[in-house]
Design an enzyme around this catalytic site. Structure first.
Site, PDB file in Angstrom:
ATOM      1  N   HIS A   7       0.837  -1.208   0.000  1.00 35.72           N
ATOM      2  CA  HIS A   7       0.000   0.000   0.000  1.00 35.72           C
ATOM      3  C   HIS A   7       0.865   1.249   0.000  1.00 35.72           C
ATOM      4  CE1 HIS A   7       0.499  -0.770   4.400  1.00 35.72           C
ATOM      5  NE2 HIS A   7       0.609   0.541   4.485  1.00 35.72           N
ATOM      6  N   HIS A  79       3.930   7.144   3.769  1.00 39.34           N
ATOM      7  CA  HIS A  79       4.871   6.028   3.609  1.00 39.34           C
ATOM      8  C   HIS A  79       4.426   5.095   2.496  1.00 39.34           C
ATOM      9  CE1 HIS A  79       2.062   4.241   6.682  1.00 39.34           C
ATOM     10  NE2 HIS A  79       2.238   3.135   5.970  1.00 39.34           N
ATOM     11  N   GLU A 130       7.656   1.087   5.051  1.00 39.48           N
ATOM     12  CA  GLU A 130       7.114   0.060   5.936  1.00 39.48           C
ATOM     13  C   GLU A 130       7.345  -1.283   5.244  1.00 39.48           C
ATOM     14  OE1 GLU A 130       2.826   0.315   6.411  1.00 39.48           O
ATOM     15  OE2 GLU A 130       2.851  -1.036   8.133  1.00 39.48           O
TER      16      GLU A 130
HETATM   17 CO    CO Z   1       1.148   1.372   6.308  1.00 36.61          CO
END
Ligand code: CO
Length: 134
Positions: A7, A79, A130
């Site tokens: 994502h 992020h 991440e």
């Molecule tokens: Co995230």
């Protein structure tokens, strides 16, 4: 080592307003908001055919994204999340290469119920990264 883009997270002042933009202007499928108290965010997921967008709103006094949203009142990319097969092996390899893993370096359970780690943006081209175990 990294696999799929899981994502892209966009931090906003209001997930309700951001959801309306994605649902109405962009014609996307947007989930109901969920508050994840331990991460200090309220999140909605925008499901795209090949990945997801997470819209994040600060929750609570000590939200880790409060400062970012204060600096970016119209919202901003916060992020990117890449999948890895083995998060501990990925962490150890990154640490051995000198990259900074945020926090205590132990994976935490993220918004999708899977272990995640964050990597210092200064080590990754200015973007907070991440890692999520696939
Ligand atoms: Co995230």
């Amino acid at each position: 080592m990294i696999g799929r883009l899981n994502h892209v997270a966009i931090a906003v002042e209001s997930v309700e307003k951001a959801s309306a933009v994605y649902r109405e202007a962009l014609g996307a499928k947007v989930s109901a908001p969920e508050t994840v108290v331990e991460h200090g965010v309220t999140v909605v997921f925008v499901e795209l055919p090949n990945t997801k967008i997470e819209l994040l709103e600060p929750y609570g006094e000590n939200s880790p994204i409060a400062g970012f949203v204060a600096k970016n009142p119209s919202g901003g990319i916060h992020h990117v999340c890449y999948e890895v097969d083995d998060i501990l092996a990925a962490r150890d390899r990154l640490k051995a290469s000198g990259a900074r893993v945020l926090g205590d370096g132990e994976p935490k359970i993220g918004a999708h119920g899977k272990p995640v780690l964050f990597l210092h943006p200064k080590d990754f081209c200015g973007a907070l990264v991440e890692l999520e175990q696939a």
